[in-house]
Motif scaffolding. Structure first.
Motif, PDB file in Angstrom:
ATOM      1  N   SER A 157      23.402 -38.892  76.254  1.00 26.32           N
ATOM      2  CA  SER A 157      23.560 -39.600  74.991  1.00 26.32           C
ATOM      3  C   SER A 157      23.508 -38.593  73.850  1.00 26.32           C
ATOM      4  CB  SER A 157      22.438 -40.631  74.834  1.00 26.32           C
ATOM      5  OG  SER A 157      22.655 -41.460  73.702  1.00 26.32           O
ATOM      6  N   PHE A 158      23.600 -39.097  72.656  1.00 25.84           N
ATOM      7  CA  PHE A 158      23.465 -38.273  71.454  1.00 25.84           C
ATOM      8  C   PHE A 158      22.118 -38.618  70.835  1.00 25.84           C
ATOM      9  CE2 PHE A 158      25.105 -35.409  68.472  1.00 25.84           C
ATOM     10  CZ  PHE A 158      24.994 -35.879  67.181  1.00 25.84           C
ATOM     11  N   GLY A 182      21.720 -33.664  65.254  1.00 30.90           N
ATOM     12  CA  GLY A 182      21.898 -34.322  66.543  1.00 30.90           C
ATOM     13  C   GLY A 182      21.984 -33.359  67.715  1.00 30.90           C
ATOM     14  N   THR A 183      21.698 -33.888  68.890  1.00 33.00           N
ATOM     15  CA  THR A 183      21.783 -33.128  70.149  1.00 33.00           C
ATOM     16  C   THR A 183      22.565 -33.954  71.157  1.00 33.00           C
ATOM     17  OG1 THR A 183      19.648 -32.033  69.799  1.00 33.00           O
ATOM     18  CG2 THR A 183      20.490 -32.120  72.065  1.00 33.00           C
ATOM     19  N   ARG A 184      23.624 -33.383  71.643  1.00 31.48           N
ATOM     20  CA  ARG A 184      24.413 -34.045  72.687  1.00 31.48           C
ATOM     21  C   ARG A 184      23.851 -33.635  74.047  1.00 31.48           C
ATOM     22  NH1 ARG A 184      27.210 -38.216  73.096  1.00 31.48           N
ATOM     23  NH2 ARG A 184      28.417 -37.672  71.249  1.00 31.48           N
ATOM     24  N   PRO A 219      18.480 -28.000  70.629  1.00 34.60           N
ATOM     25  CA  PRO A 219      19.834 -27.455  70.508  1.00 34.60           C
ATOM     26  C   PRO A 219      20.825 -28.512  70.030  1.00 34.60           C
ATOM     27  CG  PRO A 219      19.407 -28.033  72.782  1.00 34.60           C
ATOM     28  CD  PRO A 219      18.140 -28.339  72.029  1.00 34.60           C
ATOM     29  N   SER A 220      22.001 -28.110  69.698  1.00 35.78           N
ATOM     30  CA  SER A 220      23.015 -29.060  69.265  1.00 35.78           C
ATOM     31  C   SER A 220      23.677 -29.719  70.476  1.00 35.78           C
ATOM     32  CB  SER A 220      24.071 -28.379  68.390  1.00 35.78           C
ATOM     33  OG  SER A 220      24.647 -27.285  69.089  1.00 35.78           O
ATOM     34  N   TRP A 221      23.657 -29.023  71.595  1.00 38.16           N
ATOM     35  CA  TRP A 221      24.160 -29.640  72.818  1.00 38.16           C
ATOM     36  C   TRP A 221      23.479 -28.984  74.006  1.00 38.16           C
ATOM     37  CZ3 TRP A 221      26.538 -26.539  76.419  1.00 38.16           C
ATOM     38  CH2 TRP A 221      27.018 -25.304  75.958  1.00 38.16           C
ATOM     39  N   VAL A 222      23.326 -29.740  75.069  1.00 39.20           N
ATOM     40  CA  VAL A 222      22.705 -29.197  76.274  1.00 39.20           C
ATOM     41  C   VAL A 222      23.248 -29.952  77.484  1.00 39.20           C
ATOM     42  CG1 VAL A 222      20.688 -30.715  75.966  1.00 39.20           C
ATOM     43  CG2 VAL A 222      20.503 -28.699  77.431  1.00 39.20           C
ATOM     44  N   ILE A 223      23.479 -29.199  78.528  1.00 40.72           N
ATOM     45  CA  ILE A 223      23.888 -29.763  79.806  1.00 40.72           C
ATOM     46  C   ILE A 223      22.805 -29.412  80.815  1.00 40.72           C
ATOM     47  CG2 ILE A 223      25.626 -29.782  81.629  1.00 40.72           C
ATOM     48  CD1 ILE A 223      27.662 -28.824  79.534  1.00 40.72           C
ATOM     49  N   GLN A 274      22.163 -42.481  70.258  1.00 40.33           N
ATOM     50  CA  GLN A 274      23.397 -43.194  69.952  1.00 40.33           C
ATOM     51  C   GLN A 274      24.351 -43.057  71.116  1.00 40.33           C
ATOM     52  OE1 GLN A 274      25.983 -41.548  66.939  1.00 40.33           O
ATOM     53  NE2 GLN A 274      26.833 -43.541  66.419  1.00 40.33           N
ATOM     54  N   PHE A 275      24.771 -44.204  71.644  1.00 40.36           N
ATOM     55  CA  PHE A 275      25.794 -44.215  72.664  1.00 40.36           C
ATOM     56  C   PHE A 275      27.157 -44.281  71.980  1.00 40.36           C
ATOM     57  CE2 PHE A 275      23.196 -44.261  76.302  1.00 40.36           C
ATOM     58  CZ  PHE A 275      22.069 -45.015  76.018  1.00 40.36           C
ATOM     59  N   PRO A 276      28.199 -43.868  72.693  1.00 34.05           N
ATOM     60  CA  PRO A 276      29.533 -43.855  72.075  1.00 34.05           C
ATOM     61  C   PRO A 276      29.897 -45.181  71.417  1.00 34.05           C
ATOM     62  CG  PRO A 276      29.608 -42.761  74.193  1.00 34.05           C
ATOM     63  CD  PRO A 276      28.233 -43.370  74.078  1.00 34.05           C
ATOM     64  N   LYS A 277      30.341 -45.093  70.189  1.00 30.57           N
ATOM     65  CA  LYS A 277      30.803 -46.250  69.422  1.00 30.57           C
ATOM     66  C   LYS A 277      29.713 -47.306  69.235  1.00 30.57           C
ATOM     67  CE  LYS A 277      35.626 -45.568  70.685  1.00 30.57           C
ATOM     68  NZ  LYS A 277      36.870 -46.181  71.210  1.00 30.57           N
ATOM     69  N   GLN A 278      28.471 -46.876  69.301  1.00 29.54           N
ATOM     70  CA  GLN A 278      27.368 -47.799  69.093  1.00 29.54           C
ATOM     71  C   GLN A 278      26.532 -47.351  67.902  1.00 29.54           C
ATOM     72  OE1 GLN A 278      26.729 -50.673  70.883  1.00 29.54           O
ATOM     73  NE2 GLN A 278      28.723 -50.249  71.796  1.00 29.54           N
ATOM     74  N   SER A 279      25.586 -48.194  67.562  1.00 30.76           N
ATOM     75  CA  SER A 279      24.719 -47.884  66.437  1.00 30.76           C
ATOM     76  C   SER A 279      23.658 -46.874  66.844  1.00 30.76           C
ATOM     77  CB  SER A 279      24.062 -49.174  65.951  1.00 30.76           C
ATOM     78  OG  SER A 279      23.234 -48.913  64.851  1.00 30.76           O
ATOM     79  N   LEU A 280      22.939 -46.382  65.853  1.00 30.25           N
ATOM     80  CA  LEU A 280      21.790 -45.531  66.128  1.00 30.25           C
ATOM     81  C   LEU A 280      20.618 -46.435  66.478  1.00 30.25           C
ATOM     82  CD1 LEU A 280      23.619 -43.853  64.030  1.00 30.25           C
ATOM     83  CD2 LEU A 280      21.560 -42.526  63.673  1.00 30.25           C
ATOM     84  N   MET A 281      20.055 -46.225  67.650  1.00 24.31           N
ATOM     85  CA  MET A 281      18.944 -47.054  68.094  1.00 24.31           C
ATOM     86  C   MET A 281      17.655 -46.249  68.004  1.00 24.31           C
ATOM     87  SD  MET A 281      20.431 -49.840  68.688  1.00 24.31           S
ATOM     88  CE  MET A 281      19.046 -50.716  69.377  1.00 24.31           C
ATOM     89  N   LEU A 282      16.690 -46.789  67.273  1.00 27.79           N
ATOM     90  CA  LEU A 282      15.408 -46.109  67.149  1.00 27.79           C
ATOM     91  C   LEU A 282      14.685 -46.124  68.486  1.00 27.79           C
ATOM     92  CD1 LEU A 282      13.308 -44.780  65.251  1.00 27.79           C
ATOM     93  CD2 LEU A 282      12.364 -47.070  64.894  1.00 27.79           C
ATOM     94  N   MET A 283      14.236 -44.940  68.902  1.00 26.76           N
ATOM     95  CA  MET A 283      13.477 -44.835  70.140  1.00 26.76           C
ATOM     96  C   MET A 283      11.979 -44.854  69.863  1.00 26.76           C
ATOM     97  SD  MET A 283      15.618 -41.773  71.937  1.00 26.76           S
ATOM     98  CE  MET A 283      14.618 -41.803  73.415  1.00 26.76           C
TER      99      MET A 283
END
Lengths: 117, 114
Positions: A90-91, A111-113, A8-12, A38-47
């Protein structure tokens, strides 16, 4: 051009539950898919790097038992966040390669939030 | 160790002027570089790429310059438009080395003022 659909695009979700995120290549076959966070204001980190039909390759520091990746077909990879905790909020973004065009095939999903409460 | 660095977290430019976004890398194995544009809560959108065998690639208003000896690349946007306002990420990979992994910089937030 190549399209990657992420759902999904977002999930809680509640703490302790599991969440599955899907990544589909819509008009091409993706032998390799990548999962980022990706954390807020951070780079995209490969998992992890996901190859069709084989086990995913995880980056250092990423718990493979917590972030389960399945790449069962050439058009679908899934990321399951198991026993999610608030720090997993995270995103998450997937990308797939099709090795064509000037982009060398790095097409990203939307992306998925994930919010864990 | 950050292999791809974007040292300017933000840049503000007047509409119609040139925007120059910079990126430095440390890994000499990188041979393919890309620029992405990203809005909040969306995936990155590809802008332009360059192979290490070139020093310039142009696509419309976007031009990427690569200086291998300095391990530096830059993205020029001219003329800049308000719709260009977004976060721009530089990314690199070592394709010939067999790695398709993209390594991203931290991004530069570009604001184009009308």
């Amino acid at each position: 051009g190549a399209v990657v659909s992420q759902h999904p695009s977002w999930v809680i979700c509640k703490s302790g539950t599991s969440v599955k995120i899907e990544c589909r290549s819509l008009d091409f076959q993706a032998t390799t898919m990548f999962w980022y966070r990706q954390f807020p204001k951070q780079s995209l980190m490969l998992m992890a790097t996901s190859n069709e039909g084989s086990k995913a390759t995880y980056e250092q520091g990423v718990e493979k038992d917590k972030f389960l990746i399945n790449h069962a077909s050439l058009t679908l990879s899934t990321l399951t966040v198991t026993s999610a905790h608030p720090e997993d909020s995270s995103f998450y973004i997937c990308s797939a390669t099709d090795r064509q065009g000037a982009n060398y095939g790095y097409t990203f999903g939307s992306g998925t939030r994930l919010t864990v409460v | 160790d950050q292999q791809v660095k974007q040292n300017s977290p933000s840049l503000s430019v007047q509409e119609g002027r040139i925007s120059i976004l910079n990126c430095d890398y440390t890994n000499s194995m990188f041979d393919y570089f890309l620029w992405y544009k990203k809005y909040p809560a969306e995936g990155p959108t590809f802008l332009i790429s360059i192979s290490s065998i070139k020093d310039k690639n142009e696509d419309g208003r976007f031009t990427v310059f690569l200086n291998k000896s300095a391990k530096h690349l830059s993205l020029h946007i001219v003329p800049s438009q308000p719709g260009d306002s977004a976060v721009y990420f530089c990314a690199a990979s070592a394709v010939k080395g067999g790695s398709e992994k993209l390594v991203f910089g931290k991004g530069t937030k570009l604001t184009v003022n009308p």
